[in-house]
Write an enzyme that holds these catalytic residues in place. Structure first.
Site, PDB file in Angstrom:
ATOM      1  N   ASP A  44     -13.119 -37.516 -12.436  1.00  0.00           N
ATOM      2  CA  ASP A  44     -14.339 -38.239 -12.815  1.00  0.00           C
ATOM      3  C   ASP A  44     -15.088 -38.702 -11.561  1.00  0.00           C
ATOM      4  O   ASP A  44     -16.186 -39.235 -11.649  1.00  0.00           O
ATOM      5  CB  ASP A  44     -14.046 -39.401 -13.781  1.00  0.00           C
ATOM      6  N   SER A  45     -14.510 -38.428 -10.389  1.00  0.00           N
ATOM      7  CA  SER A  45     -15.237 -38.629  -9.128  1.00  0.00           C
ATOM      8  C   SER A  45     -16.526 -37.804  -9.133  1.00  0.00           C
ATOM      9  O   SER A  45     -17.432 -38.050  -8.327  1.00  0.00           O
ATOM     10  CB  SER A  45     -14.363 -38.237  -7.923  1.00  0.00           C
ATOM     11  N   ASP A  83      -9.876 -34.985 -16.072  1.00  0.00           N
ATOM     12  CA  ASP A  83      -9.774 -36.451 -16.002  1.00  0.00           C
ATOM     13  C   ASP A  83     -10.324 -37.071 -17.286  1.00  0.00           C
ATOM     14  O   ASP A  83     -11.402 -36.690 -17.754  1.00  0.00           O
ATOM     15  CB  ASP A  83     -10.624 -36.929 -14.812  1.00  0.00           C
ATOM     16  N   GLU A 182      -2.914 -43.872  -5.538  1.00  0.00           N
ATOM     17  CA  GLU A 182      -4.121 -43.970  -4.703  1.00  0.00           C
ATOM     18  C   GLU A 182      -4.171 -45.296  -3.948  1.00  0.00           C
ATOM     19  O   GLU A 182      -3.994 -46.380  -4.542  1.00  0.00           O
ATOM     20  CB  GLU A 182      -5.373 -43.830  -5.598  1.00  0.00           C
TER      21      GLU A 182
HETATM   22  O1  KIV Z   1     -11.540 -38.574  -9.930  1.00  0.00           O
HETATM   23  C1  KIV Z   1     -10.876 -38.167  -8.956  1.00  0.00           C
HETATM   24  O2  KIV Z   1     -11.295 -37.305  -8.182  1.00  0.00           O
HETATM   25  C2  KIV Z   1      -9.573 -38.771  -8.761  1.00  0.00           C
HETATM   26  C3  KIV Z   1      -8.846 -38.462  -7.495  1.00  0.00           C
HETATM   27  C4  KIV Z   1      -9.467 -39.165  -6.361  1.00  0.00           C
HETATM   28  C5  KIV Z   1      -7.405 -38.717  -7.597  1.00  0.00           C
HETATM   29  O3  KIV Z   1      -9.116 -39.491  -9.597  1.00  0.00           O
END
Ligand code: KIV
Length: 279
Positions: A44-45, A83, A182
């Site tokens: 979700d990044s 995610d 994290e």
């Molecule tokens: O959303 C994402 O990219 C993440 C990673 C940073 C682990 O959760």
């Protein structure tokens, strides 16, 4: 053959480091897949590095599905983890199961990732019981940023360190196949990794985890808003893209592009017939 969760467990047992990278689109997923990266996270990044939000909180299930579909069309060998976005798994277990199943059935992912510890274990158990592999995520969990007081490292104090340890044990117990850790002190993440039978994937958690995950835009240097402390830039794509864009701009304005080789030829005969027909 596509990587599956048993391969990852074997890798931990053999002490082979597990590499995970995010991807959000077809072309990038193809490259990452061809580089034999076992795990692709459609994180979700994407809310921050693709959609331009200042956190992951605005990301919706529709956003996640759209990008997970694109990635799954590009990656045939890597295990794709979709995610679960903010509030897609908190309201009730039924809704969480429904949303997890959408990432698998419609999105084409083989697993989902859920942020949280003991607070979310009952939900994780139900999703796993339905046959969907779940990756946990503890430490700095960006969807909880308002409760954590921002994007801050976790586990430096004794009570939080104990909490994180107990969360990790509970997630394994609930059936998670791996856990992202994290922004947690290296010695704590290493200790947790040694105590678990399932792989830990660290980001800003030192080299004692069983694997590492990075946001692809961070390692490629294509996201220029900020560079997280945990990220190493292996390329400076922002600079390269900017150079290419300027050269293109200059060639168009300077009438250097397009040249003959980029055009489509028409024979003199057809063109003269064309002129006769229209003039
Ligand atoms: O959303 C994402 O990219 C993440 C990673 C940073 C682990 O959760």
């Amino acid at each position: 053959m596509r990587i599956n969760i048993n391969h990852l467990k074997e890798m931990k047992q053999k002490q082979e480091k597990i590499v995970m990278l995010t991807a959000y689109d077809y072309s990038t997923a193809r490259i990452v897949n061809e580089c034999s990266i076992p795990l692709i996270l459609v994180g979700d990044s994407l809310g921050m590095v693709v959609l331009g939000y200042d956190s992951t909180i605005p990301v919706t299930m529709d956003d996640m599905l759209h990008h997970t579909k694109a990635v799954s069309r590009g990656a045939s060998q890597s295990l794709i983890v979709g995610d679960m976005p903010f509030m897609s798994y908190h309201i009730n277990t039924e809704q969480a199961m429904h949303n997890a199943s959408r990432l698998i059935q419609e999105g084409g992912a083989q697993a989902v990732k859920i942020e949280g510890g003991r607070n979310i274990c009952t939900t994780i158990e139900s999703i796993v019981n339905a046959g969907i592999p779940v990756m946990g995520h503890i430490g700095l969990t960006p969807q909880y940023m308002h409760q954590l007081g921002g994007f801050r490292a976790q586990g430096k104090s004794l009570p939080v360190a104990i909490n994180l340890y107990n969360d990790a044990l509970a997630l394994e117990q609930a059936g998670a196949f791996a856990i992202v850790i994290e922004a947690v002190p290296e010695r704590l993440a290493t200790y947790i990794s040694q105590k678990l039978g399932i792989p830990t994937i660290g980001i800003g958690a030192g080299d004692g985890c069983d694997g590492q995950v990075q946001v692809i835009n961070d390692i490629l240097g294509s996201f220029s808003d900020f560079v997280p402390k945990h990220a190493k830039q292996y390329a400076n794509l922002s600079k390269k893209i900017s150079q290419a864009v300027k050269t293109y701009r200059d060639e168009v304005t300077g009438k250097l592009f397009p040249s003959r080789e980029h055009g489509i030829a028409m024979s003199d005969e057809v063109f003269s017939e064309f002129l006769k027909a229209v003039e």
